[in-house]
Design an enzyme around this catalytic site. Structure first.
Site: not given
Lengths: 172, 237
Positions: A49, A90, A115
């Site tokens: 990701s 992230h 998210d």
């Protein structure tokens, strides 16, 4: 080798050598934890990701102190979500407010949406204390071994077997 | 007397460890009183470090990282100090010491050993402090092949004779072995090595060092002197 066990001092010394290998590895890990102020200062990237920044198997070094400035938009952070086992890597894309109560929103570079889906039920943002650390360095691909081991448990058996064989054959 | 256990003659660590273990056995059997102070300090340092690490693991597991991180920081610092002290102790105080003890006559004896990588020669340093406090240092350098046969069995007689001949304090406690050399040996194959003259042994030792291989060779193990001579020459050439 076996005869040395008759001498308690020699047996104790052998036990010590083995124990010190384990304890030194553990204390080095803890030392790194204390310096970086992060309970888990080295993590392995498990998903794609964050591509193209990080690939599966990259090893990340984290830093969890705000010595000069706060954790800001643009930093790649690792955070924990309540009720979920696996930490997530992230990037911070939004920040509202300042200080420890600032509201943070994260998103994977390679994901279409932010998210909020990944957070716990009813949670819309992160705060500083959810964060385990910011990524300060990485080593590509090194962590792939751990991914292989956790995804193919039989490899662990094979590895233990090989290590046992080496110990038996080398006797030292 | 001959040994219980066979080792690989190509494994230098095995050769050294087996020889190291034989020294306390021999000297204690002669009535030397062994002192374990060096080993005990090392074990003490090592096991306190180990206990500290175990405690750190326990509280980290039980209370989590954030609740215990100051304690963990202190533990890491102390662990580093203990490990550093242990390393210094091993490198500067023990220095390869395998035996510390007092002879029946009251002299303090300290024996340390070492080997160079890939050279099958045993370096022994004997420090003797007489009752008057006078210090004396003896060095013995001998190839392992003198007291290991080709199958890798430790042969006690030549090994003990080495010490009895080379170190007067030990020779006094074991006159039989000290004399063995001069009278010419009748002790069968076990003592074959002592049948050589010291000059020959030096030549053999040099040849072994020069070739730099872990060759125990048939030369030292077989009894016949003629064969030994030939073996030595061939290897030198």
């Amino acid at each position: 080798m076996l005869s040395s066990l008759q001498n308690p001092r020699q047996a104790a010394a052998q036990l010590l050598n083995f124990g010190l290998i384990l304890s030194t590895a553990f204390m080095m890990w803890k030392g790194l934890s204390v310096v970086t102020d992060s309970p888990s200062p080295i993590v392995v990237v498990l998903s794609g990701s964050m591509e193209p920044a990080f690939q599966r198997g990259d090893l990340l070094l984290l830093w969890n102190r705000n010595l000069f400035e706060e954790t800001n938009v643009g930093e790649v952070v690792v955070y924990n979500v309540k009720g979920k086992e696996i930490p997530i890597v992230h990037r911070i894309v939004r920040k509202f407010g300042t200080g420890p109560d600032a509201k943070l929103l994260t998103k994977g570079d390679n994901n279409a949406a932010d998210d909020t889906e990944l957070y716990a039920r009813g949670q819309d943002y992160l705060t500083r204390k959810d964060i385990v650390g910011s990524v300060v360095a990485y080593m590509p691909f090194v962590g792939y071994v751990t991914i292989m081991l956790s995804e193919h448990p039989w490899l662990k058996t094979v590895m233990l077997g090989i290590m046992g064989l080496v110990v038996v054959l080398q006797r030292e | 007397m001959a040994s219980q256990e066979k080792i690989s003659v190509y494994n230098l660590a095995d050769l050294k460890n087996t020889s190291d273990d034989a020294i306390p056995n021999y000297l204690n059997s002669l009535g030397f009183r062994q002192s374990h102070r060096l080993t005990d300090v090392r074990l003490g340092l090592g096991f306190s470090a180990l206990a500290l690490a175990a405690a750190a693991f326990a509280w980290d597991y039980k209370f989590g990282f954030d609740a215990t991180k100051h304690l963990t920081a202190v533990a890491v610092a102390i662990y580093t100090l203990l490990n550093g002290a242990l390393a210094l102790w091993i490198s500067h105080v023990e220095r390869g010491t395998v035996y510390v003890g007092t002879s029946p006559g009251g002299e303090d004896v300290r024996i340390s050993t070492s080997v160079d990588k890939n050279v099958p020669v045993y370096h022994v340093t004997v420090e003797i402090t007489s009752k008057g406090g006078k210090k004396e240092t003896l060095k013995i350098d001998r190839p392992f092949a003198e007291w290991f046969d080709e199958a890798g069995r430790f042969v006690a007689a030549p090994f003990q004779a080495l010490f009895a001949r080379g170190v007067p304090v030990i020779g006094k406690a074991d006159p039989k072995r000290a004399r063995a050399e001069e009278e010419g040996e009748k002790d069968t194959a076990a003592a074959a090595a002592t049948a050589y003259t010291p000059e020959m042994l030096d030549v053999l030792a040099k040849a072994t060092v020069a070739s730099g291989v872990g060759s125990t060779s048939d030369a030292e193990a077989t009894g016949a002197t003629g064969v030994a001579k030939k073996g030595g020459k061939r290897r030198k050439a």
